[in-house]
Design a protein around this motif. Sequence first.
Motif, PDB file in Angstrom:
ATOM      1  N   ILE A  66     -40.151  10.671 -18.866  1.00 57.93           N
ATOM      2  CA  ILE A  66     -40.019   9.457 -19.698  1.00 57.93           C
ATOM      3  C   ILE A  66     -40.406   9.830 -21.124  1.00 57.93           C
ATOM      4  CG2 ILE A  66     -40.667   7.036 -20.006  1.00 57.93           C
ATOM      5  CD1 ILE A  66     -41.514   6.954 -17.088  1.00 57.93           C
ATOM      6  N   SER A  93     -38.310  11.595 -24.853  1.00 62.55           N
ATOM      7  CA  SER A  93     -37.598  12.844 -25.168  1.00 62.55           C
ATOM      8  C   SER A  93     -38.095  13.475 -26.460  1.00 62.55           C
ATOM      9  CB  SER A  93     -36.102  12.564 -25.293  1.00 62.55           C
ATOM     10  OG  SER A  93     -35.861  11.861 -26.509  1.00 62.55           O
ATOM     11  N   GLY A  94     -39.400  13.301 -26.776  1.00 61.90           N
ATOM     12  CA  GLY A  94     -39.980  13.988 -27.934  1.00 61.90           C
ATOM     13  C   GLY A  94     -40.154  15.470 -27.593  1.00 61.90           C
ATOM     14  N   GLY A 133     -41.445  15.834 -24.037  1.00 64.55           N
ATOM     15  CA  GLY A 133     -40.516  15.441 -22.975  1.00 64.55           C
ATOM     16  C   GLY A 133     -39.257  16.275 -22.914  1.00 64.55           C
ATOM     17  N   GLU A 140     -34.879   7.853 -22.354  1.00 64.67           N
ATOM     18  CA  GLU A 140     -35.281   7.660 -23.765  1.00 64.67           C
ATOM     19  C   GLU A 140     -34.776   6.306 -24.241  1.00 64.67           C
ATOM     20  OE1 GLU A 140     -37.218   9.402 -26.268  1.00 64.67           O
ATOM     21  OE2 GLU A 140     -36.825   7.381 -27.020  1.00 64.67           O
ATOM     22  N   LYS A 141     -35.663   5.576 -24.930  1.00 65.52           N
ATOM     23  CA  LYS A 141     -35.300   4.224 -25.389  1.00 65.52           C
ATOM     24  C   LYS A 141     -34.863   4.171 -26.855  1.00 65.52           C
ATOM     25  CE  LYS A 141     -39.996   2.871 -26.684  1.00 65.52           C
ATOM     26  NZ  LYS A 141     -41.075   1.942 -26.591  1.00 65.52           N
ATOM     27  N   GLY A 179     -35.309  13.338 -29.230  1.00 63.36           N
ATOM     28  CA  GLY A 179     -36.165  14.140 -30.116  1.00 63.36           C
ATOM     29  C   GLY A 179     -37.476  13.478 -30.507  1.00 63.36           C
ATOM     30  N   LYS A 203     -41.009  17.718 -43.246  1.00 62.93           N
ATOM     31  CA  LYS A 203     -40.886  19.083 -43.769  1.00 62.93           C
ATOM     32  C   LYS A 203     -39.663  19.221 -44.667  1.00 62.93           C
ATOM     33  CE  LYS A 203     -44.108  19.105 -42.214  1.00 62.93           C
ATOM     34  NZ  LYS A 203     -44.928  18.237 -41.365  1.00 62.93           N
ATOM     35  N   GLY A 257     -32.652   3.888 -22.163  1.00 66.37           N
ATOM     36  CA  GLY A 257     -33.382   2.672 -21.808  1.00 66.37           C
ATOM     37  C   GLY A 257     -34.869   2.928 -21.783  1.00 66.37           C
ATOM     38  N   THR A 258     -35.611   1.896 -21.364  1.00 66.88           N
ATOM     39  CA  THR A 258     -37.072   1.996 -21.330  1.00 66.88           C
ATOM     40  C   THR A 258     -37.520   2.309 -19.915  1.00 66.88           C
ATOM     41  OG1 THR A 258     -37.188   0.394 -23.101  1.00 66.88           O
ATOM     42  CG2 THR A 258     -39.190   0.691 -21.815  1.00 66.88           C
ATOM     43  N   GLY A 259     -38.374   3.312 -19.786  1.00 63.02           N
ATOM     44  CA  GLY A 259     -38.842   3.722 -18.458  1.00 63.02           C
ATOM     45  C   GLY A 259     -40.237   3.192 -18.184  1.00 63.02           C
ATOM     46  N   ALA A 293     -44.113  11.184 -21.100  1.00 61.22           N
ATOM     47  CA  ALA A 293     -44.190  11.834 -22.432  1.00 61.22           C
ATOM     48  C   ALA A 293     -43.798  10.811 -23.485  1.00 61.22           C
ATOM     49  CB  ALA A 293     -43.254  13.043 -22.463  1.00 61.22           C
ATOM     50  N   ILE A 296     -47.990  14.367 -20.684  1.00 60.98           N
ATOM     51  CA  ILE A 296     -48.026  15.465 -21.666  1.00 60.98           C
ATOM     52  C   ILE A 296     -47.828  14.944 -23.089  1.00 60.98           C
ATOM     53  CG2 ILE A 296     -47.166  17.216 -20.033  1.00 60.98           C
ATOM     54  CD1 ILE A 296     -44.356  16.806 -21.154  1.00 60.98           C
ATOM     55  N   MET A 353     -52.673  15.905 -31.683  1.00 59.37           N
ATOM     56  CA  MET A 353     -51.322  15.321 -31.669  1.00 59.37           C
ATOM     57  C   MET A 353     -50.406  16.256 -32.448  1.00 59.37           C
ATOM     58  SD  MET A 353     -51.896  11.266 -32.145  1.00 59.37           S
ATOM     59  CE  MET A 353     -52.332  10.233 -30.760  1.00 59.37           C
ATOM     60  N   LEU A 354     -49.934  17.290 -31.780  1.00 56.10           N
ATOM     61  CA  LEU A 354     -49.086  18.284 -32.421  1.00 56.10           C
ATOM     62  C   LEU A 354     -47.875  18.554 -31.534  1.00 56.10           C
ATOM     63  CD1 LEU A 354     -51.868  20.812 -33.494  1.00 56.10           C
ATOM     64  CD2 LEU A 354     -50.616  19.237 -34.977  1.00 56.10           C
ATOM     65  N   HIS A 402     -46.063  21.258 -31.005  1.00 58.78           N
ATOM     66  CA  HIS A 402     -46.056  22.482 -30.194  1.00 58.78           C
ATOM     67  C   HIS A 402     -47.043  22.395 -29.038  1.00 58.78           C
ATOM     68  CE1 HIS A 402     -48.443  22.838 -33.834  1.00 58.78           C
ATOM     69  NE2 HIS A 402     -49.317  23.548 -33.155  1.00 58.78           N
TER      70      HIS A 402
END
Length: 443
Positions: A10, A12-13, A16, A34-35, A46, A58, A120-122, A150, A317, A325-326, A328
């Motif tokens: 859940i 897709s960053g 995820g 992914e919502k 992403g 960046k 959608g929302t999980g 995620a 995760i 909060m990074l 990588h």
Amino acid sequence: MSEKYDVVVIGSGPAGYVAAIRAAQLGLNTACVEKWVDSDGKQRLGGTCLNVGCIPSKALLDSSYKFHEATERLAVHGIKVGKASIDIPEMIARKEKIVGQLTGGIAGLFKANKVTSLQGTGKVLARHQVELTDAEGNSSVIETENIIIATGSVPIDIPPAPVDGELIVDSTGALEFTDVPKRLGVIGAGVIGLELGSVWNRCGSEVVLLEALDDFLPMMDVQIAKEAAKIFKKQGLDIRLGARVTHAEVKKGKVEVSYSNGDGEQKEVFDKLIVCVGRKPQTENVLAADSGVSIDERGFIYVNDHCETEAPHIYAIGDIVRGPMLAHKGSEEGVMVAERIAGKKAQINYDTIPNVIYTHPEIASVGQTEQELKEDGVAYKTGTFPFVASGRALAANESDGMVKMLADEETDRILGCHIIGPSAADLVQQIVIAMEFGASSED
Ligand code: FAD
Ligand code: NAD
């Protein structure tokens, strides 16, 4: 009967999408929910990082630095470029193009690796079920052996300065300005405040950062933070410590900000105000009451070192769990969890996760700071080197900053490295590898 997956992720960053791709590469039947949708209702993969975080910030840091170089830093080399100007809408459009390319790239990677992308929302119902709700509110239930949560993080709001998306913005709004605010206020002199404050300062804004704490960058090594404060002051960033914002209000197209500091009540008027006082885990509507997953006292999903929640076969995760909060860090956790689900013995060395602030010069660090070693009662030795003594740095006209190494007094094993200076982000990678191999500072 609908398809049953081995893994449903859940979010897709960077946590995820990496978990989903690694799981699929290891032969697991994987879906990612992914919502996030764009203004046309099209799914955007992403997460924060690609859409409104690492990548767009960046892109703007690089564009604005090139402008700053052209206006301020080329003459010393004998290069005369005349009067440079910057087209803000074009700079923003370039950033958008990069974001589009990368988020589209994730869709391509999902396809190539056979990850099923679900829009959608999980919501985690229980061990083997995820509820998927589409934009129209229609719900269905997905069956799965394993769930990886995620769902990332969102900006923290503060009641004295409610974000209106126009004059008072969060980090997302600060990536979208269509012109350069003459006076820009920033609440919070943390990572985002410094990065986005630098972007607009280089483009011509007069930037004032209001920081509630009395110490600047307290998570950094104290010597490096001191050096950073000196350098940023020279660049024109007006950083006011111990400044507690009490009220912000839009009046006649400007933002009036009241804050208190050691000298009493103060007032400032800005053309725009960025609120960047930290981020909080995104757990809203993610867990059903009987999911078996617990939240810790700070609002993060509780996990152990292997990112296992208290419910069997449910993992979490990235920004939604403890730790920095990074991007990588979340990706590493994604790989570890996918591999462990596939039966491999993966783990993470949390002591060697590097951290970079992409100001100019960059600030990069890995391992413990001097103040942490002191607190832990560790016997250590330090070595510092100023860039002003480096021929390479002088040749590049990049002599601000220093490198600081911390090593165990007895064994000489590297315990930390903190850099402010040219290409600090690239340099710190070498120390990460050295630390992974248990190197000594002499190495
Ligand atoms: P996110 O990237 O937040 O992704 C979570 C995803 O889950 C989102 O797409 C969201 O829509 C989705 N989601 C949430 N709930 C649900 C649900 N119920 N159902 C379906 N989908 C859901 N980090 C760095 O390492 N380097 C940097 O240079 C850097 N720069 C940054 C600059 C800015 C301005 C910001 C804001 C952050 C930056 N970060 C940086 C931090 C980085 O963006 C985060 O650490 C990273 O994105 C966290 O990844 P994640 O996958 O855990 O969560
Ligand atoms: P931050 O924690 O880095 O900084 C927030 C700052 O706001 C702190 O210094 C805090 O003391 C201050 N603050 C809090 N409440 C305040 C108030 N009421 N008034 C004035 N100051 C106040 O958070 P951020 O800058 O919002 O960034 C969020 C997270 O995103 C970071 O912690 C980092 O993990 C991630 N990030 C990483 C990068 C990178 O890796 N280069 C870049 C941007 C963001």
